[in-house]
Design an enzyme around this catalytic site. Structure first.
Site, PDB file in Angstrom:
ATOM      1  N   GLU A 167       4.041 -11.457  14.463  1.00 30.42           N
ATOM      2  CA  GLU A 167       3.438 -12.013  15.674  1.00 30.42           C
ATOM      3  C   GLU A 167       3.755 -13.514  15.770  1.00 30.42           C
ATOM      4  O   GLU A 167       4.120 -14.018  16.825  1.00 30.42           O
ATOM      5  CB  GLU A 167       1.928 -11.767  15.624  1.00 30.42           C
ATOM      6  CG  GLU A 167       1.270 -11.948  16.970  1.00 30.42           C
ATOM      7  CD  GLU A 167      -0.223 -11.704  16.879  1.00 30.42           C
ATOM      8  OE1 GLU A 167      -0.699 -11.223  15.828  1.00 30.42           O
ATOM      9  OE2 GLU A 167      -0.905 -12.009  17.870  1.00 30.42           O
ATOM     10  N   ARG A 208       0.806  -1.222   0.000  1.00 30.92           N
ATOM     11  CA  ARG A 208       0.000   0.000   0.000  1.00 30.92           C
ATOM     12  C   ARG A 208       0.837   1.270   0.000  1.00 30.92           C
ATOM     13  O   ARG A 208       0.358   2.339  -0.400  1.00 30.92           O
ATOM     14  CB  ARG A 208      -1.012  -0.030   1.148  1.00 30.92           C
ATOM     15  CG  ARG A 208      -2.225  -0.862   0.782  1.00 30.92           C
ATOM     16  CD  ARG A 208      -3.072  -1.088   1.967  1.00 30.92           C
ATOM     17  NE  ARG A 208      -2.356  -1.927   2.920  1.00 30.92           N
ATOM     18  CZ  ARG A 208      -2.879  -2.925   3.584  1.00 30.92           C
ATOM     19  NH1 ARG A 208      -4.130  -3.195   3.445  1.00 30.92           N
ATOM     20  NH2 ARG A 208      -2.155  -3.652   4.410  1.00 30.92           N
TER      21      ARG A 208
HETATM   22  P1  AMP Z   1       3.992  -3.423  11.108  1.00 30.08           P
HETATM   23  O1  AMP Z   1       5.231  -4.033  10.538  1.00 30.08           O
HETATM   24  O2  AMP Z   1       3.425  -4.209  12.259  1.00 30.08           O
HETATM   25  O3  AMP Z   1       4.148  -1.948  11.451  1.00 30.08           O
HETATM   26  O4  AMP Z   1       2.869  -3.572  10.012  1.00 30.08           O
HETATM   27  C1  AMP Z   1       2.761  -2.662   9.030  1.00 30.08           C
HETATM   28  C2  AMP Z   1       2.061  -3.207   7.809  1.00 30.08           C
HETATM   29  O5  AMP Z   1       0.951  -4.063   8.093  1.00 30.08           O
HETATM   30  C3  AMP Z   1       1.530  -2.034   7.052  1.00 30.08           C
HETATM   31  O6  AMP Z   1       2.089  -2.111   5.757  1.00 30.08           O
HETATM   32  C4  AMP Z   1       0.037  -2.178   7.052  1.00 30.08           C
HETATM   33  O7  AMP Z   1      -0.392  -2.136   5.717  1.00 30.08           O
HETATM   34  C5  AMP Z   1      -0.279  -3.535   7.650  1.00 30.08           C
HETATM   35  N1  AMP Z   1      -1.166  -3.474   8.833  1.00 30.08           N
HETATM   36  C6  AMP Z   1      -0.852  -3.831  10.097  1.00 30.08           C
HETATM   37  N2  AMP Z   1      -1.877  -3.677  10.939  1.00 30.08           N
HETATM   38  C7  AMP Z   1      -2.896  -3.177  10.194  1.00 30.08           C
HETATM   39  C8  AMP Z   1      -4.260  -2.790  10.490  1.00 30.08           C
HETATM   40  N3  AMP Z   1      -4.793  -2.868  11.713  1.00 30.08           N
HETATM   41  N4  AMP Z   1      -5.016  -2.307   9.475  1.00 30.08           N
HETATM   42  C9  AMP Z   1      -4.485  -2.212   8.218  1.00 30.08           C
HETATM   43  N5  AMP Z   1      -3.238  -2.572   7.892  1.00 30.08           N
HETATM   44  C10 AMP Z   1      -2.439  -3.057   8.851  1.00 30.08           C
END
Ligand code: AMP
Length: 173
Positions: free
Chosen positions: A98, A61
């Protein structure tokens, strides 16, 4: 006011992709040219004088905004992709999910030493993806100057993984 337009264009989908997660669906935002334009203009205003050499956009995205912002700032775009998608020689970084791990990659000639880059994604959650992307940029000697998102899920404390780099996100939940 402009932040309100952005906020109104994000849809919460409970229990997606699994129970307990509230997924921030940006498809209504993408469908709304006013909201999309507000965000790209906000980013362009924020970084116009930052002397950037490239936008580093994260799969998938981040790409949706990356192209528009790169064009607005008249600079190039570097895609960071999930493992196995980029065709030329890559550098890789593994990071924790996770359950288990994931790998992101960048072409090994995508950035030059000392180039100033902005890292861009749709949402900051746990920060793992962006922390790995920061490492990829620094491995090539580039200088990430900021990280920008449409949404920050502040309750997940993702910023703690990113050191002291400035973070921009107009929607903070
Ligand atoms: P992180 O590495 O945990 O910061 O995850 C980031 C990626 O996961 C981003 O590219 C988001 O597109 C996706 N993502 C994680 N949690 C969500 C959520 N609650 N809603 C939408 N996209 C999420």
């Amino acid at each position: 006011m402009s932040t309100e337009i952005l906020q109104q264009s994000i849809r919460d989908i409970p229990d997606f992709p699994k129970p307990g997660i509230v997924f921030k669906d940006i498809t209504p935002f993408l469908r709304d040219p006013v909201a999309f334009g507000v965000f790209i203009d906000l980013l362009a205003d924020q970084y116009r004088d930052a002397d950037l050499d490239a936008i580093v956009a994260i799969d998938a995205r981040g790409f949706l905004f990356g192209g528009a912002l790169a064009r607005a700032l008249n600079i190039g775009l570097v895609p960071v992709r999930k493992k196995g998608k980029l065709p030329s020689a890559c550098i890789s970084e593994e990071y924790e999910l996770e359950y288990g791990t994931a790998i992101v990659e960048m072409h090994d000639d995508a950035l030059k030493s000392r180039e100033r880059v902005l890292i861009l994604d749709d949402l900051l959650a746990t920060g793992g993806t962006v922390a790995a992307t920061l490492k990829l940029c620094r491995k090539l000697g580039a200088e990430p100057v900021a990280c920008a998102f449409l949404i920050e899920l502040s309750f997940l404390n993702g910023r703690e993984k990113l050191g002291d780099i400035p973070i921009f996100a107009p929607i903070v939940v």
